[in-house]
Design an enzyme around this catalytic site. Structure first.
Site, PDB file in Angstrom:
ATOM      1  N   LYS A 110       0.851  -1.190   0.000  1.00 27.29           N
ATOM      2  CA  LYS A 110       0.000   0.000   0.000  1.00 27.29           C
ATOM      3  C   LYS A 110       0.886   1.240   0.000  1.00 27.29           C
ATOM      4  O   LYS A 110       2.053   1.176   0.429  1.00 27.29           O
ATOM      5  CB  LYS A 110      -0.869   0.003   1.266  1.00 27.29           C
ATOM      6  CG  LYS A 110      -2.101   0.847   1.155  1.00 27.29           C
ATOM      7  CD  LYS A 110      -3.268   0.093   0.528  1.00 27.29           C
ATOM      8  CE  LYS A 110      -4.490   0.970   0.380  1.00 27.29           C
ATOM      9  NZ  LYS A 110      -5.624   0.258  -0.176  1.00 27.29           N
ATOM     10  N   GLY A 113     -21.167   6.162   4.277  1.00 26.67           N
ATOM     11  CA  GLY A 113     -20.281   6.532   3.161  1.00 26.67           C
ATOM     12  C   GLY A 113     -20.918   6.182   1.831  1.00 26.67           C
ATOM     13  O   GLY A 113     -21.121   5.004   1.523  1.00 26.67           O
ATOM     14  N   GLY A 117     -19.756   7.015  -1.275  1.00 30.96           N
ATOM     15  CA  GLY A 117     -18.763   7.344  -2.294  1.00 30.96           C
ATOM     16  C   GLY A 117     -18.783   6.343  -3.439  1.00 30.96           C
ATOM     17  O   GLY A 117     -19.819   5.791  -3.802  1.00 30.96           O
ATOM     18  N   VAL A 161     -17.853   3.268  -3.712  1.00 32.67           N
ATOM     19  CA  VAL A 161     -18.383   1.929  -3.411  1.00 32.67           C
ATOM     20  C   VAL A 161     -19.775   2.021  -2.791  1.00 32.67           C
ATOM     21  O   VAL A 161     -20.725   1.413  -3.287  1.00 32.67           O
ATOM     22  CB  VAL A 161     -17.436   1.160  -2.448  1.00 32.67           C
ATOM     23  CG1 VAL A 161     -18.001  -0.216  -2.143  1.00 32.67           C
ATOM     24  CG2 VAL A 161     -16.047   1.042  -3.038  1.00 32.67           C
TER      25      VAL A 161
HETATM   26  P1  NAI Z   1     -14.774   7.337  -1.409  1.00 29.69           P
HETATM   27  O1  NAI Z   1     -13.753   8.318  -0.959  1.00 29.69           O
HETATM   28  O2  NAI Z   1     -15.259   7.376  -2.807  1.00 29.69           O
HETATM   29  O3  NAI Z   1     -16.084   7.423  -0.472  1.00 29.69           O
HETATM   30  C1  NAI Z   1     -16.027   7.545   0.909  1.00 29.69           C
HETATM   31  C2  NAI Z   1     -17.295   8.283   1.345  1.00 29.69           C
HETATM   32  O4  NAI Z   1     -17.342   8.266   2.775  1.00 29.69           O
HETATM   33  C3  NAI Z   1     -17.354   9.763   0.926  1.00 29.69           C
HETATM   34  O5  NAI Z   1     -18.608  10.050   0.328  1.00 29.69           O
HETATM   35  C4  NAI Z   1     -17.168  10.514   2.248  1.00 29.69           C
HETATM   36  O6  NAI Z   1     -17.832  11.780   2.266  1.00 29.69           O
HETATM   37  C5  NAI Z   1     -17.762   9.534   3.245  1.00 29.69           C
HETATM   38  N1  NAI Z   1     -17.321   9.698   4.620  1.00 29.69           N
HETATM   39  C6  NAI Z   1     -16.096   9.977   5.100  1.00 29.69           C
HETATM   40  N2  NAI Z   1     -16.112  10.033   6.439  1.00 29.69           N
HETATM   41  C7  NAI Z   1     -17.380   9.754   6.830  1.00 29.69           C
HETATM   42  C8  NAI Z   1     -18.031   9.636   8.080  1.00 29.69           C
HETATM   43  N3  NAI Z   1     -17.405   9.829   9.233  1.00 29.69           N
HETATM   44  N4  NAI Z   1     -19.354   9.334   8.093  1.00 29.69           N
HETATM   45  C9  NAI Z   1     -20.035   9.141   6.945  1.00 29.69           C
HETATM   46  N5  NAI Z   1     -19.458   9.241   5.728  1.00 29.69           N
HETATM   47  C10 NAI Z   1     -18.153   9.539   5.670  1.00 29.69           C
HETATM   48  O7  NAI Z   1     -14.167   5.899  -1.042  1.00 29.69           O
HETATM   49  P2  NAI Z   1     -14.553   4.473  -1.669  1.00 29.69           P
HETATM   50  O8  NAI Z   1     -13.675   4.179  -2.825  1.00 29.69           O
HETATM   51  O9  NAI Z   1     -16.017   4.394  -1.839  1.00 29.69           O
HETATM   52  O10 NAI Z   1     -14.092   3.487  -0.499  1.00 29.69           O
HETATM   53  C11 NAI Z   1     -14.853   3.372   0.691  1.00 29.69           C
HETATM   54  C12 NAI Z   1     -14.161   2.422   1.667  1.00 29.69           C
HETATM   55  O11 NAI Z   1     -14.018   1.145   1.044  1.00 29.69           O
HETATM   56  C13 NAI Z   1     -12.732   2.849   2.077  1.00 29.69           C
HETATM   57  O12 NAI Z   1     -12.499   2.452   3.405  1.00 29.69           O
HETATM   58  C14 NAI Z   1     -11.844   2.035   1.146  1.00 29.69           C
HETATM   59  O13 NAI Z   1     -10.575   1.797   1.700  1.00 29.69           O
HETATM   60  C15 NAI Z   1     -12.647   0.753   1.054  1.00 29.69           C
HETATM   61  N6  NAI Z   1     -12.362  -0.010  -0.148  1.00 29.69           N
HETATM   62  C16 NAI Z   1     -12.549   0.577  -1.373  1.00 29.69           C
HETATM   63  C17 NAI Z   1     -12.264  -0.135  -2.518  1.00 29.69           C
HETATM   64  C18 NAI Z   1     -12.516   0.434  -3.882  1.00 29.69           C
HETATM   65  O14 NAI Z   1     -12.518  -0.339  -4.871  1.00 29.69           O
HETATM   66  N7  NAI Z   1     -12.776   1.722  -4.024  1.00 29.69           N
HETATM   67  C19 NAI Z   1     -11.699  -1.507  -2.448  1.00 29.69           C
HETATM   68  C20 NAI Z   1     -11.639  -2.049  -1.106  1.00 29.69           C
HETATM   69  C21 NAI Z   1     -11.922  -1.296  -0.010  1.00 29.69           C
END
Ligand code: NAI
Length: 358
Positions: free
Chosen positions: A80, A179, A181, A183
């Site tokens: 990472k 969240g 985002g 995913v």
């Molecule tokens: P992203 O950055 O697109 O979305 C994260 C979302 O969480 C954002 O909308 C943000 O505003 C929200 N957020 C942040 N802090 C918050 C809180 N305290 N309460 C509520 N919402 C909050 O990230 P993504 O790509 O969707 O990933 C989400 C999680 O999944 C992360 O932990 C990431 O490490 C994990 N993950 C993602 C993968 C991927 O393919 N994108 C693969 C494996 C794990």
């Protein structure tokens, strides 16, 4: 001038701290274990408060990557990269090129992809300095991993439903997503069409309003998320959101989401087991994205059908872990970890031959 310093950390093959003042870059790259193949893992950009906090995160995340790839038998190891900084303000072309140089200097020991704070276009900039990048939006590469991660989490939630209720139906089941985002947003849509009743939480007010409108979802204030009464709690924001304090307030039957390391400490999985809350280990349920990326390291490039079929195995893998957990009276986390250690010890799924990058 880019300065690369190696930091010795027990249990990790290699850890580097990279500082480049001209590019405003301060990052860490961790290679946890490459027994089964080169270490693949995303680049995360986040406003860490201290270098220690960033280092701690990269170590946990790199280990998770080893676990994910070992369990899914992808012929990859775990690594990472984390960059200190706010992606909205500090992500410049110069910084991305400097990261590309740093990755290239490791000669393929570490393969980069995207994570929180990065997007496919950023990877294209990094690719100008190194070929050791995956999940690019190009012909032979696999593109944005999050659609596969979301679908994998969806299949994992179906496995949870099968275990809890004896069938995969999610109709009228209350599922709380933290969240929305890349995913969480996609997952919300998949769950909506399956008939689930959604509870949603995000710090982005506009985002939650949008989902409330289109999916008839109930908004949960971020500070109340862990205590919300629901069937399945689905953390899809940052890691470490479930800690000792919030554990006693949990009001759900299961925890199954995308966030890496949702438990502040793995030992909390034992507490969940004792409380009868079914926990889908993060490195099993969220492995869809890495499974997808692993399907591009072939001569002809990315094969989406192979990726789909391998991703669907998340359902069977989780059900197997749930059954063993019940039979052996051990937490799901412990059972999954035993499977990882077995594969590492016996070199199950180890990469044969070279890896093709695109
Ligand atoms: P992203 O950055 O697109 O979305 C994260 C979302 O969480 C954002 O909308 C943000 O505003 C929200 N957020 C942040 N802090 C918050 C809180 N305290 N309460 C509520 N919402 C909050 O990230 P993504 O790509 O969707 O990933 C989400 C999680 O999944 C992360 O932990 C990431 O490490 C994990 N993950 C993602 C993968 C991927 O393919 N994108 C693969 C494996 C794990």
């Amino acid at each position: 001038m880019q300065k690369i310093k190696e930091i010795k950390i027990p249990g990790y093959e290699k850890v580097f701290e990279i500082i480049n003042p001209e590019a405003n870059l301060h990052c860490f790259i961790a290679i946890h274990d490459s027994t089964l193949g080169p270490a693949l893992g995303g680049i995360r950009m986040y406003p860490y408060k201290t270098p220690q906090e960033a280092l701690q995160d990269v170590l946990l995340l790199a280990k998770s990557m080893t676990y994910k790839s070992a369990l899914a038998e992808l012929g990859l190891g775990g690594g990472k990269c984390v960059i200190m900084g706010n992606p909205r303000q500090d992500k410049t072309e110069t910084l991305l090129l400097a990261i590309g140089e740093a990755v290239d200097q490791l000669h393929g020991q570490y393969l980069a992809a995207e994570d929180v704070g990065m997007n496919p276009e950023d990877l294209l900039v990094i690719r100008r300095k190194t070929s050791y990048v995956a999940a690019l939006p190009t012909d032979k590469s696999s593109g944005d991993p999050s659609r596969y991660t979301a679908h994998g989490v969806f299949r994992g939630i179906q496995a949870v439903a099968q275990k809890l209720w004896g069938n995969v139906s999610l109709r009228n089941k209350k599922i709380a997503i933290q969240g929305l985002g890349h995913v969480g947003g996609r997952l919300a849509a998949l769950l909506f069409w399956e008939g689930a009743d959604l509870l949603i939480s995000d710090i982005d007010v506009n985002l939650v309003k949008n989902f409330e409108h289109f999916y008839g979802a109930e908004i949960i204030p971020p500070e109340n998320f862990n205590k919300v009464q629901c069937d399945i709690l689905c953390p899809c924001a940052m890691g470490g959101t479930i800690d000792e304090a919030s554990l006693s307030a949990l009001n759900c039957l299961a925890i199954a989401g995308a966030a890496n390391n949702p438990l502040s400490q793995p030992i909390l999985a034992e507490e969940l087991f004792k409380k009868g809350i079914l926990f889908a280990p993060d490195y099993v349920i969220n492995s869809g994205g890495i499974i997808n990326a692993a399907c591009e390291f072939r001569k002809g490039g990315y094969d989406p059908k192979l990726a789909r079929d391998k991703m669907n195995q998340i359902y069977d893998r989780l059900l197997y872990i749930f059954e063993r957990s019940e039979k052996e009276k051990k937490s799901t986390y412990l059972v999954a970890e035993e499977l990882v250690k077995y594969n590492l010890k016996h070199h199950i799924g180890q990469r044969k031959g070279t890896l093709e990058t695109h």
